[in-house]
Design an enzyme around this catalytic site. Structure first.
Site, PDB file in Angstrom:
ATOM      1  CG  ASP A 137     -13.461   6.331  -1.005  1.00 48.52           C
ATOM      2  OD1 ASP A 137     -13.508   6.262   0.241  1.00 48.52           O
ATOM      3  OD2 ASP A 137     -12.413   6.172  -1.662  1.00 48.52           O
TER       4      ASP A 137
ATOM      5  CG  HIS B 226      -8.430   0.109  -2.899  1.00 52.39           C
ATOM      6  ND1 HIS B 226      -7.728  -1.008  -2.506  1.00 52.39           N
ATOM      7  CD2 HIS B 226      -9.071   0.566  -1.775  1.00 52.39           C
ATOM      8  CE1 HIS B 226      -7.913  -1.212  -1.215  1.00 52.39           C
ATOM      9  NE2 HIS B 226      -8.719  -0.273  -0.756  1.00 52.39           N
TER      10      HIS B 226
ATOM     11  CB  CYS C   3     -14.287   1.351  -0.080  1.00 55.34           C
ATOM     12  SG  CYS C   3     -13.848   3.081  -0.222  1.00 55.34           S
TER      13      CYS C   3
ATOM     14  NE  ARG D 267     -10.842  -5.115   0.687  1.00 54.26           N
ATOM     15  CZ  ARG D 267     -10.005  -4.116   1.018  1.00 54.26           C
ATOM     16  NH1 ARG D 267     -10.478  -3.046   1.621  1.00 54.26           N
ATOM     17  NH2 ARG D 267      -8.711  -4.165   0.736  1.00 54.26           N
TER      18      ARG D 267
ATOM     19  NE  ARG E 288      -3.888   0.473   1.972  1.00 52.88           N
ATOM     20  CZ  ARG E 288      -5.145   0.643   2.403  1.00 52.88           C
ATOM     21  NH1 ARG E 288      -5.420   1.530   3.337  1.00 52.88           N
ATOM     22  NH2 ARG E 288      -6.129  -0.059   1.899  1.00 52.88           N
TER      23      ARG E 288
ATOM     24  CD  GLN F  48     -13.118  -1.663  -0.774  1.00 58.15           C
ATOM     25  OE1 GLN F  48     -12.371  -1.509   0.174  1.00 58.15           O
ATOM     26  NE2 GLN F  48     -14.332  -2.179  -0.640  1.00 58.15           N
TER      27      GLN F  48
HETATM   28  N1   CP Z   1     -11.298   0.194   2.303  1.00 62.25           N
HETATM   29  C1   CP Z   1     -10.040   0.099   2.793  1.00 62.25           C
HETATM   30  O1   CP Z   1      -9.063  -0.090   2.046  1.00 62.25           O
HETATM   31  O2   CP Z   1      -9.958   0.159   4.145  1.00 62.25           O
HETATM   32  P1   CP Z   1      -8.597   0.352   4.954  1.00 62.25           P
HETATM   33  O3   CP Z   1      -7.974   1.656   4.516  1.00 62.25           O
HETATM   34  O4   CP Z   1      -8.999   0.342   6.393  1.00 62.25           O
HETATM   35  O5   CP Z   1      -7.676  -0.807   4.618  1.00 62.25           O
END
Ligand code: CP
Length: 306
Positions: free
Chosen positions: A223, A129, A263, A291, A102, A132
């Site tokens: 989002d 992403h 998300c 997830r 990430r 997701q």
């Molecule tokens: N939706 C998502 O990626 O959540 P986090 O940032 O908590 O991993």
């Protein structure tokens, strides 16, 4: 099932439509425990941004497959002291079986993938992403029994989630509408890629009109208005994004049985009202749970779990 053994997932278009469908089927079977898979492998998590869902769901998924996880927190590795990506990637490659990253720039992820021979998974970049969206599509398929022909309307910032949603919907045979304020468009190259995947069979529509976009949608999605790294601009964005809030009025324009996805984390009162996120049409908790199942299928497929 077509295994994705040894493959990277840097963006959603790394998957074909068939591979996406097969991953979702595998996730469904893992979730219902009709399928049990095992692999004794080690996953590294290298996250330069905060995470609750992605970090925990990847960790639990790997444990449930019988594997191990190392959380490579940047502040306790040499990454925070500037060790070059190409060096870090080639070293981690010698210890780990798979690496989920990430970070901010997609290019950084791609450099990791170039230098590491092990599979690299995009656990969120500023551009995409994909993990997701695997969970999102699984949630939609669970609820409607199908994906093909449905319409998903995303309202808000044209961010990484919007980008990957366009690709995911196009791959799944869904129509997708992105409603965003002027100046906050999704990535132009990804729009073109999604339209090329959709190839006239489904639509990828960009608009500034949230109300028109919400009409007849089976899925309303949003989002946060300021993503990680954009916090200092958050206050400036509030009035610009206000017409893009998912509230009861916008939801009333969608199909009567439409579902609402987010998300998470959510900013109640900004991109979504408390009433909607806590309402009967909200499936955000199923979405968050998925997830785990979607990423377990992804890891199992990449690692050739049996
Ligand atoms: N939706 C998502 O990626 O959540 P986090 O940032 O908590 O991993």
């Amino acid at each position: 099932m077509t295994a994705l053994i040894g493959r990277d997932l840097l963006g959603l278009a790394d998957l074909s439509s068939t591979e996406l469908q097969e991953l979702l089927e595998m996730a469904t079977q893992l979730k219902s425990q009709k399928l049990q898979l095992h692999c004794n492998k080690v996953l590294g998590l290298l996250f330069s941004k905060a995470s609750t869902r992605t970090r925990v769901s990847f960790t639990v998924a790997m444990y449930q497959l019988g594997g191990q996880v190392i959380d490579l927190l940047p502040n306790v590795t040499q990454v925070s002291r500037g060790e070059p990506i190409q060096d870090t990637a080639r070293v981690l490659d010698r210890y780990l079986d798979v690496l989920a990253i990430r970070t901010f720039a997609q290019q950084e992820l791609e450099t990791f993938a170039h230098y590491a021979k092990i599979p690299v998974i995009n656990a969120l970049t500023d551009l995409e992403h994909p993990c997701q969206i695997l969970a999102d599509l699984l949630t939609i398929q669970e609820y409607f029994g199908t994906l093909s022909g449905l319409t998903l309307t995303y309202v808000g910032d044209g961010n990484n989630v919007a980008n990957s949603l366009m690709l995911g919907c196009a791959l799944a045979g869904m129509n997708v509408k992105i409603a965003f304020p002027s100046g906050y468009a999704p990535d132009a190259e990804i729009v073109e890629k999604a339209r090329s995947i959709a190839a006239g069979k489904t639509e990828v529509i960009l608009t500034h009109d949230a109300e028109t976009a919400a009409k007849d949608a089976q899925v309303l999605y949003t989002d946060v208005w300021a993503s990680m790294g954009q916090e200092t601009d958050a206050d400036n964005r509030l009035p610009i994004f206000q017409p893009y809030q998912i509230n009861q009025q916008l939801l009333s324009l969608a199909d009567a049985d439409a579902i609402v996805l987010h998300c998470l984390p959510a900013h109640r009162g900004e991109e979504i009202t408390d009433e909607v996120i806590e309402g009967s049409q909200s499936k955000v908790w199923d979405q968050a749970e998925n997830r785990l199942h979607a990423q377990k299928a992804l890891l199992a497929s990449i690692l050739g779990a049996k």
